[in-house]
Design an enzyme around this catalytic site. Structure first.
Site, PDB file in Angstrom:
ATOM      1  N   LYS A   8       0.822  -1.215   0.000  1.00 53.59           N
ATOM      2  CA  LYS A   8       0.000   0.000   0.000  1.00 53.59           C
ATOM      3  C   LYS A   8       0.858   1.269   0.000  1.00 53.59           C
ATOM      4  CE  LYS A   8      -2.062  -1.220   3.855  1.00 53.59           C
ATOM      5  NZ  LYS A   8      -1.285  -2.435   4.156  1.00 53.59           N
TER       6      LYS A   8
ATOM      7  N   ARG B 219      -9.693  -0.415   9.330  1.00 47.98           N
ATOM      8  CA  ARG B 219      -9.167  -1.766   9.537  1.00 47.98           C
ATOM      9  C   ARG B 219     -10.159  -2.635  10.275  1.00 47.98           C
ATOM     10  NH1 ARG B 219      -3.095  -0.374   9.655  1.00 47.98           N
ATOM     11  NH2 ARG B 219      -2.357  -2.023   8.330  1.00 47.98           N
TER      12      ARG B 219
ATOM     13  N   ARG C  45      11.695  -5.509   4.690  1.00 43.27           N
ATOM     14  CA  ARG C  45      11.317  -4.099   4.484  1.00 43.27           C
ATOM     15  C   ARG C  45      12.300  -3.161   5.179  1.00 43.27           C
ATOM     16  NH1 ARG C  45       5.282  -1.929   5.346  1.00 43.27           N
ATOM     17  NH2 ARG C  45       5.480  -2.825   7.436  1.00 43.27           N
TER      18      ARG C  45
ATOM     19  N   ARG D 218      11.586  -1.280  10.738  1.00 41.50           N
ATOM     20  CA  ARG D 218      10.544  -0.953  11.720  1.00 41.50           C
ATOM     21  C   ARG D 218      10.537  -1.991  12.834  1.00 41.50           C
ATOM     22  NH1 ARG D 218       5.024   0.280   8.497  1.00 41.50           N
ATOM     23  NH2 ARG D 218       4.257  -0.974  10.218  1.00 41.50           N
TER      24      ARG D 218
ATOM     25  N   ARG E 213       0.547  -9.072  13.921  1.00 42.30           N
ATOM     26  CA  ARG E 213      -0.146  -8.165  12.999  1.00 42.30           C
ATOM     27  C   ARG E 213      -0.966  -8.919  11.974  1.00 42.30           C
ATOM     28  NH1 ARG E 213       4.591  -5.543  10.949  1.00 42.30           N
ATOM     29  NH2 ARG E 213       3.476  -4.205   9.514  1.00 42.30           N
TER      30      ARG E 213
HETATM   31  P1  ADP Z   1       1.391  -1.851   7.629  1.00 43.20           P
HETATM   32  O1  ADP Z   1       1.622  -0.855   6.512  1.00 43.20           O
HETATM   33  O2  ADP Z   1       2.537  -2.764   7.818  1.00 43.20           O
HETATM   34  O3  ADP Z   1       0.076  -2.532   7.509  1.00 43.20           O
HETATM   35  P2  ADP Z   1       0.744   0.426   9.241  1.00 43.20           P
HETATM   36  O4  ADP Z   1       1.852   1.401   9.119  1.00 43.20           O
HETATM   37  O5  ADP Z   1      -0.481   0.673   8.430  1.00 43.20           O
HETATM   38  O6  ADP Z   1       1.325  -1.022   8.970  1.00 43.20           O
HETATM   39  O7  ADP Z   1       0.287   0.297  10.755  1.00 43.20           O
HETATM   40  C1  ADP Z   1       1.213   0.133  11.786  1.00 43.20           C
HETATM   41  C2  ADP Z   1       0.488  -0.015  13.114  1.00 43.20           C
HETATM   42  O8  ADP Z   1      -0.293   1.168  13.393  1.00 43.20           O
HETATM   43  C3  ADP Z   1      -0.506  -1.155  13.209  1.00 43.20           C
HETATM   44  O9  ADP Z   1       0.114  -2.378  13.538  1.00 43.20           O
HETATM   45  C4  ADP Z   1      -1.433  -0.658  14.348  1.00 43.20           C
HETATM   46  O10 ADP Z   1      -0.789  -0.791  15.614  1.00 43.20           O
HETATM   47  C5  ADP Z   1      -1.510   0.822  14.051  1.00 43.20           C
HETATM   48  N1  ADP Z   1      -2.637   1.149  13.140  1.00 43.20           N
HETATM   49  C6  ADP Z   1      -2.524   1.662  11.883  1.00 43.20           C
HETATM   50  N2  ADP Z   1      -3.752   1.842  11.351  1.00 43.20           N
HETATM   51  C7  ADP Z   1      -4.655   1.439  12.287  1.00 43.20           C
HETATM   52  C8  ADP Z   1      -6.079   1.363  12.327  1.00 43.20           C
HETATM   53  N3  ADP Z   1      -6.841   1.757  11.290  1.00 43.20           N
HETATM   54  N4  ADP Z   1      -6.650   0.878  13.446  1.00 43.20           N
HETATM   55  C9  ADP Z   1      -5.920   0.497  14.501  1.00 43.20           C
HETATM   56  N5  ADP Z   1      -4.580   0.530  14.522  1.00 43.20           N
HETATM   57  C10 ADP Z   1      -3.941   0.997  13.433  1.00 43.20           C
HETATM   58  P1  ADP Z   2       2.210  -1.859   3.221  1.00 46.47           P
HETATM   59  O1  ADP Z   2       2.206  -0.341   3.219  1.00 46.47           O
HETATM   60  O2  ADP Z   2       0.998  -2.433   2.544  1.00 46.47           O
HETATM   61  O3  ADP Z   2       2.433  -2.451   4.563  1.00 46.47           O
HETATM   62  P2  ADP Z   2       4.758  -1.595   1.764  1.00 46.47           P
HETATM   63  O4  ADP Z   2       4.412  -0.697   0.629  1.00 46.47           O
HETATM   64  O5  ADP Z   2       5.542  -1.018   2.873  1.00 46.47           O
HETATM   65  O6  ADP Z   2       3.424  -2.342   2.312  1.00 46.47           O
HETATM   66  O7  ADP Z   2       5.523  -2.855   1.154  1.00 46.47           O
HETATM   67  C1  ADP Z   2       5.990  -3.913   1.992  1.00 46.47           C
HETATM   68  C2  ADP Z   2       7.330  -4.433   1.488  1.00 46.47           C
HETATM   69  O8  ADP Z   2       7.147  -5.113   0.242  1.00 46.47           O
HETATM   70  C3  ADP Z   2       8.355  -3.337   1.220  1.00 46.47           C
HETATM   71  O9  ADP Z   2       9.615  -3.872   1.574  1.00 46.47           O
HETATM   72  C4  ADP Z   2       8.247  -3.091  -0.284  1.00 46.47           C
HETATM   73  O10 ADP Z   2       9.478  -2.619  -0.837  1.00 46.47           O
HETATM   74  C5  ADP Z   2       7.915  -4.487  -0.808  1.00 46.47           C
HETATM   75  N1  ADP Z   2       7.011  -4.474  -1.979  1.00 46.47           N
HETATM   76  C6  ADP Z   2       5.962  -3.638  -2.225  1.00 46.47           C
HETATM   77  N2  ADP Z   2       5.343  -3.960  -3.382  1.00 46.47           N
HETATM   78  C7  ADP Z   2       5.995  -5.046  -3.881  1.00 46.47           C
HETATM   79  C8  ADP Z   2       5.827  -5.857  -5.066  1.00 46.47           C
HETATM   80  N3  ADP Z   2       4.836  -5.628  -5.942  1.00 46.47           N
HETATM   81  N4  ADP Z   2       6.695  -6.876  -5.230  1.00 46.47           N
HETATM   82  C9  ADP Z   2       7.693  -7.125  -4.330  1.00 46.47           C
HETATM   83  N5  ADP Z   2       7.902  -6.396  -3.208  1.00 46.47           N
HETATM   84  C10 ADP Z   2       7.073  -5.369  -2.984  1.00 46.47           C
END
Ligand code: ADP
Ligand code: ADP
Ligand code: ZN
Length: 217
Positions: free
Chosen positions: A13, A88, A127, A160, A171
């Site tokens: 995302k 979420r 990541r 992270r 998660r």
């Molecule tokens: P990822 O991109 O790996 O899914 P995020 O950066 O979106 O992770 O979220 C990191 C953390 O922030 C989550 O594990 C949770 O603790 C918190 N968080 C983010 N969005 C929400 C949400 N909509 N509701 C509750 N907690 C959230």
């Molecule tokens: P999210 O915000 O959904 O948690 P990220 O955008 O941070 O996910 O992506 C998670 C990990 O996967 C990062 O290390 C990113 O560089 C890698 N990644 C993202 N898109 C792709 C893809 N299409 N193929 C392979 N790796 C990817």
């Protein structure tokens, strides 16, 4: 254009959001980024949410909804937005409807990036994120041009704390069932566009662009 980005942690995302905000001129509103900035700035919000983020647990709905509701009132969100990581949970989705009804800006698209669990694990454990601008990289799948240095801003990359294997497992468990419920919720409303998130980054973005331009339904 009011867009929600759905997908499990690691689906891509954040990576795709960077392109979307640039091409479509809408702000990227990511609850995870907002919580991490609050933690870094040691604000009251940061102190309240830190424990949840470190453990990989969801922040309580009431608090999360309040943060998003305030953010959506800001002037830059008046022309649309890309919501990443919110909603979420079902109560968050219901609250979002109410907030957007008040603003008279209903959702136009829900993009769902679908990626299998084994691939999510590979992505999250490799990541690396920029400490300065939050850009997302991967040590193997999407490395920066210069080791450990952000292509976009020159910032230093780090891992992270919630990408450590134990927090990753929590998660995924926290989010799987809930994501499926949200997928059903938005499918029933005719808003959901499912995208195969296991394609290369550029192909995923091509699909997103078609969908947002109304060239794929
Ligand atoms: P990822 O991109 O790996 O899914 P995020 O950066 O979106 O992770 O979220 C990191 C953390 O922030 C989550 O594990 C949770 O603790 C918190 N968080 C983010 N969005 C929400 C949400 N909509 N509701 C509750 N907690 C959230
Ligand atoms: P999210 O915000 O959904 O948690 P990220 O955008 O941070 O996910 O992506 C998670 C990990 O996967 C990062 O290390 C990113 O560089 C890698 N990644 C993202 N898109 C792709 C893809 N299409 N193929 C392979 N790796 C990817
Ligand atoms: Zn950067």
């Amino acid at each position: 254009m009011q867009v929600v980005f759905l997908g499990l942690p690691g689906a891509g995302k954040g990576t795709q959001a960077a392109n979307i905000t640039e091409d479509f001129g809408i702000p990227h509103i990511a609850t995870g980024d907002m919580f991490r900035s609050a933690i870094a700035a040691e604000t009251a919000l940061g102190k309240e949410v830190r424990g949840y983020l470190d453990a990989g647990l969801l922040v309580p709905d009431e608090l999360t909804i309040r943060v998003v509701s305030d953010r959506l009132q800001a002037s830059d969100a008046k022309q649309g937005f890309l919501l990443d990581g919110f909603p979420r949970t079902q109560p968050q989705a219901v609250a979002l409807d109410r907030i957007l009804a008040d603003l008279e800006r209903p959702l136009t698209h829900v993009l769902y990036l679908e990626v299998a669990e084994e691939e999510l694990l590979r992505r999250l454990t490799g990541r690396r994120v920029c400490k300065q601008c939050g850009a997302s990289y991967h040590s193997k799948f999407n490395p920066p041009h210069v080791d450990n240095v952000c292509d976009r801003c020159g910032g230093e990359l780090s891992t992270r704390p919630d990408d450590e294997p134990q927090a990753v497992a929590v998660r995924l468990r926290e989010n799987m069932q809930r994501t499926e419920e949200l997928v059903s919720f938005y499918t029933a409303r005719g808003l959901l566009a499912k995208i195969d998130g296991e394609q290369p980054i550029g192909h995923v973005y091509d699909e997103i662009r078609w969908i947002l331009r109304g060239e794929r339904v």
